[in-house]
Design a protein around this motif. Sequence first.
Motif, PDB file in Angstrom:
ATOM      1  N   ASP A  27      32.106  64.180  55.837  1.00 19.76           N
ATOM      2  CA  ASP A  27      31.354  65.238  56.498  1.00 19.76           C
ATOM      3  C   ASP A  27      29.921  65.283  55.968  1.00 19.76           C
ATOM      4  O   ASP A  27      29.678  64.999  54.790  1.00 19.76           O
ATOM      5  CB  ASP A  27      32.036  66.588  56.228  1.00 19.76           C
ATOM      6  N   PRO A  28      28.933  65.645  56.826  1.00 18.32           N
ATOM      7  CA  PRO A  28      27.548  65.756  56.358  1.00 18.32           C
ATOM      8  C   PRO A  28      27.377  66.689  55.168  1.00 18.32           C
ATOM      9  O   PRO A  28      26.434  66.534  54.377  1.00 18.32           O
ATOM     10  CB  PRO A  28      26.806  66.276  57.587  1.00 18.32           C
ATOM     11  N   ALA A  29      28.274  67.655  55.010  1.00 19.05           N
ATOM     12  CA  ALA A  29      28.183  68.572  53.870  1.00 19.05           C
ATOM     13  C   ALA A  29      28.441  67.864  52.540  1.00 19.05           C
ATOM     14  O   ALA A  29      28.138  68.407  51.471  1.00 19.05           O
ATOM     15  CB  ALA A  29      29.187  69.709  54.041  1.00 19.05           C
ATOM     16  N   GLN A  30      28.966  66.634  52.599  1.00 24.69           N
ATOM     17  CA  GLN A  30      29.290  65.902  51.374  1.00 24.69           C
ATOM     18  C   GLN A  30      28.086  65.146  50.800  1.00 24.69           C
ATOM     19  O   GLN A  30      28.195  64.520  49.743  1.00 24.69           O
ATOM     20  CB  GLN A  30      30.452  64.932  51.628  1.00 24.69           C
ATOM     21  N   TYR A  31      26.953  65.176  51.509  1.00 34.45           N
ATOM     22  CA  TYR A  31      25.741  64.558  50.961  1.00 34.45           C
ATOM     23  C   TYR A  31      24.541  65.438  51.305  1.00 34.45           C
ATOM     24  O   TYR A  31      24.489  66.061  52.359  1.00 34.45           O
ATOM     25  CB  TYR A  31      25.538  63.135  51.466  1.00 34.45           C
ATOM     26  N   ALA A  32      23.588  65.480  50.387  1.00 34.09           N
ATOM     27  CA  ALA A  32      22.442  66.374  50.550  1.00 34.09           C
ATOM     28  C   ALA A  32      21.156  65.634  50.877  1.00 34.09           C
ATOM     29  O   ALA A  32      20.220  66.225  51.419  1.00 34.09           O
ATOM     30  CB  ALA A  32      22.247  67.199  49.276  1.00 34.09           C
ATOM     31  N   THR A  33      21.089  64.354  50.561  1.00 35.51           N
ATOM     32  CA  THR A  33      19.865  63.601  50.771  1.00 35.51           C
ATOM     33  C   THR A  33      20.147  62.309  51.523  1.00 35.51           C
ATOM     34  O   THR A  33      21.294  61.858  51.603  1.00 35.51           O
ATOM     35  CB  THR A  33      19.195  63.241  49.423  1.00 35.51           C
ATOM     36  N   GLU A  34      19.078  61.687  52.040  1.00 33.15           N
ATOM     37  CA  GLU A  34      19.236  60.405  52.721  1.00 33.15           C
ATOM     38  C   GLU A  34      19.731  59.340  51.746  1.00 33.15           C
ATOM     39  O   GLU A  34      20.548  58.482  52.105  1.00 33.15           O
ATOM     40  CB  GLU A  34      17.902  59.973  53.338  1.00 33.15           C
ATOM     41  N   ALA A  35      19.261  59.402  50.511  1.00 34.19           N
ATOM     42  CA  ALA A  35      19.702  58.431  49.508  1.00 34.19           C
ATOM     43  C   ALA A  35      21.204  58.527  49.278  1.00 34.19           C
ATOM     44  O   ALA A  35      21.902  57.500  49.171  1.00 34.19           O
ATOM     45  CB  ALA A  35      18.951  58.652  48.197  1.00 34.19           C
ATOM     46  N   GLU A  36      21.721  59.752  49.207  1.00 31.74           N
ATOM     47  CA  GLU A  36      23.156  59.937  49.032  1.00 31.74           C
ATOM     48  C   GLU A  36      23.911  59.422  50.252  1.00 31.74           C
ATOM     49  O   GLU A  36      24.991  58.826  50.125  1.00 31.74           O
ATOM     50  CB  GLU A  36      23.469  61.408  48.791  1.00 31.74           C
ATOM     51  N   MET A  37      23.364  59.655  51.445  1.00 32.07           N
ATOM     52  CA  MET A  37      23.983  59.162  52.677  1.00 32.07           C
ATOM     53  C   MET A  37      24.086  57.631  52.656  1.00 32.07           C
ATOM     54  O   MET A  37      25.134  57.061  52.966  1.00 32.07           O
ATOM     55  CB  MET A  37      23.180  59.612  53.896  1.00 32.07           C
ATOM     56  N   PHE A  38      22.992  56.971  52.259  1.00 32.99           N
ATOM     57  CA  PHE A  38      22.995  55.512  52.233  1.00 32.99           C
ATOM     58  C   PHE A  38      23.928  54.977  51.147  1.00 32.99           C
ATOM     59  O   PHE A  38      24.515  53.900  51.304  1.00 32.99           O
ATOM     60  CB  PHE A  38      21.584  54.967  52.055  1.00 32.99           C
ATOM     61  N   ASP A  39      24.089  55.704  50.052  1.00 36.53           N
ATOM     62  CA  ASP A  39      25.059  55.305  49.036  1.00 36.53           C
ATOM     63  C   ASP A  39      26.484  55.326  49.616  1.00 36.53           C
ATOM     64  O   ASP A  39      27.287  54.414  49.357  1.00 36.53           O
ATOM     65  CB  ASP A  39      25.000  56.238  47.828  1.00 36.53           C
ATOM     66  N   LEU A  40      26.770  56.352  50.395  1.00 38.40           N
ATOM     67  CA  LEU A  40      28.105  56.478  50.977  1.00 38.40           C
ATOM     68  C   LEU A  40      28.353  55.409  52.046  1.00 38.40           C
ATOM     69  O   LEU A  40      29.449  54.839  52.125  1.00 38.40           O
ATOM     70  CB  LEU A  40      28.277  57.880  51.588  1.00 38.40           C
ATOM     71  N   ILE A  41      27.349  55.114  52.874  1.00 34.69           N
ATOM     72  CA  ILE A  41      27.532  54.094  53.909  1.00 34.69           C
ATOM     73  C   ILE A  41      27.662  52.721  53.272  1.00 34.69           C
ATOM     74  O   ILE A  41      28.421  51.863  53.737  1.00 34.69           O
ATOM     75  CB  ILE A  41      26.399  54.140  54.956  1.00 34.69           C
ATOM     76  N   GLN A  42      26.954  52.499  52.154  1.00 32.20           N
ATOM     77  CA  GLN A  42      27.097  51.232  51.439  1.00 32.20           C
ATOM     78  C   GLN A  42      28.493  51.104  50.835  1.00 32.20           C
ATOM     79  O   GLN A  42      29.083  50.013  50.843  1.00 32.20           O
ATOM     80  CB  GLN A  42      26.036  51.092  50.354  1.00 32.20           C
ATOM     81  N   ALA A  43      29.019  52.192  50.311  1.00 32.76           N
ATOM     82  CA  ALA A  43      30.373  52.149  49.761  1.00 32.76           C
ATOM     83  C   ALA A  43      31.377  51.783  50.846  1.00 32.76           C
ATOM     84  O   ALA A  43      32.325  51.020  50.598  1.00 32.76           O
ATOM     85  CB  ALA A  43      30.720  53.501  49.133  1.00 32.76           C
ATOM     86  N   MET A  44      31.173  52.317  52.043  1.00 29.42           N
ATOM     87  CA  MET A  44      32.056  51.979  53.161  1.00 29.42           C
ATOM     88  C   MET A  44      31.914  50.492  53.522  1.00 29.42           C
ATOM     89  O   MET A  44      32.908  49.783  53.687  1.00 29.42           O
ATOM     90  CB  MET A  44      31.724  52.842  54.380  1.00 29.42           C
TER      91      MET A  44
END
Length: 295
Positions: free
Chosen positions: A37-54
């Motif tokens: 969910d978007p609530a699980q990340y606060a910044t674009e950097a955190e979002m890209f970390d999560l997509i990289q993990a996937m």
Amino acid sequence: MTDLEQLSRFTTGRGFVAALDQSGGSSPGALRAYGVDPAQYATEAEMFDLIQAMRARVISNPAFGSDRIIGTILFTGTLDRTIDGRSVADYLWQVKGVVPFLKIDAGLEDTADGVQLMRDAPSVGEAVKRGQDADVFGTKARSVIHAADPVGIARIVDQQFALAERVLDAGLLPIMEPEVDITIPDRAAAESLLKEAILARLDGLGERQVAVKVSIPVVDDFYADLIAHPRIARVVALSGGYTQAEAIDHLARNHGLIASFSRALLEGLRADQSDEEFGEVLAASIDAIYRASVT
């Protein structure tokens, strides 16, 4: 110079291309489908970390290999990432035997003449240079057709070929992606105009080759003459909003057309799955997409 082994693998290999090039615009949707969910990340950097993990979880899985997958398309930010201590591009080719490609477009302009051209941004040239430095084999650039407008489609094809020639000059293989929106009422007419415009430009490449990424056509085997053209390295298909089952069904009816799926490939994968569950879902998806791609 183009690596002959990678060229042979891409042009003659049996399998499909995995599109793992989610960017800033598409990553939130991909993560949401993955159960983040978007609530699980606060910044674009955190979002890209999560997509990289996937991405890393997919690429490193035993089901993801050269027996089914020919190539993988990456996002520019992925070039700075690693899997098991190797750059992602290096890991793909050296460990998995999968040919790496790089998404280089900078997004889309507003719709005009029934199409969305690629933004003419300085970052496109920078992305090509980064691809060279990272030893990717080729590039991919996307534009979108929303109507069977001959003027707009001619502009799309002109822009795609102009960028493709820049990529070829850099020693990389371009995948041109003039996507036809599968929801438009005049889709068959748009596909006809698109194919005619591409065929008219191919002989101007001389001895060089390009690849093309298209929406799965309305008419089965519609792109057969494009697939057979000597200036075409490969024709691949996006899922275009179809579910995995729909995309596979349509693709299987088009001989020689192979998948380059993103959402349809990742369908059913969830962040909270165990490694065993994740691997089973991924393996089933890869096998089904592979079988549709080798018809």
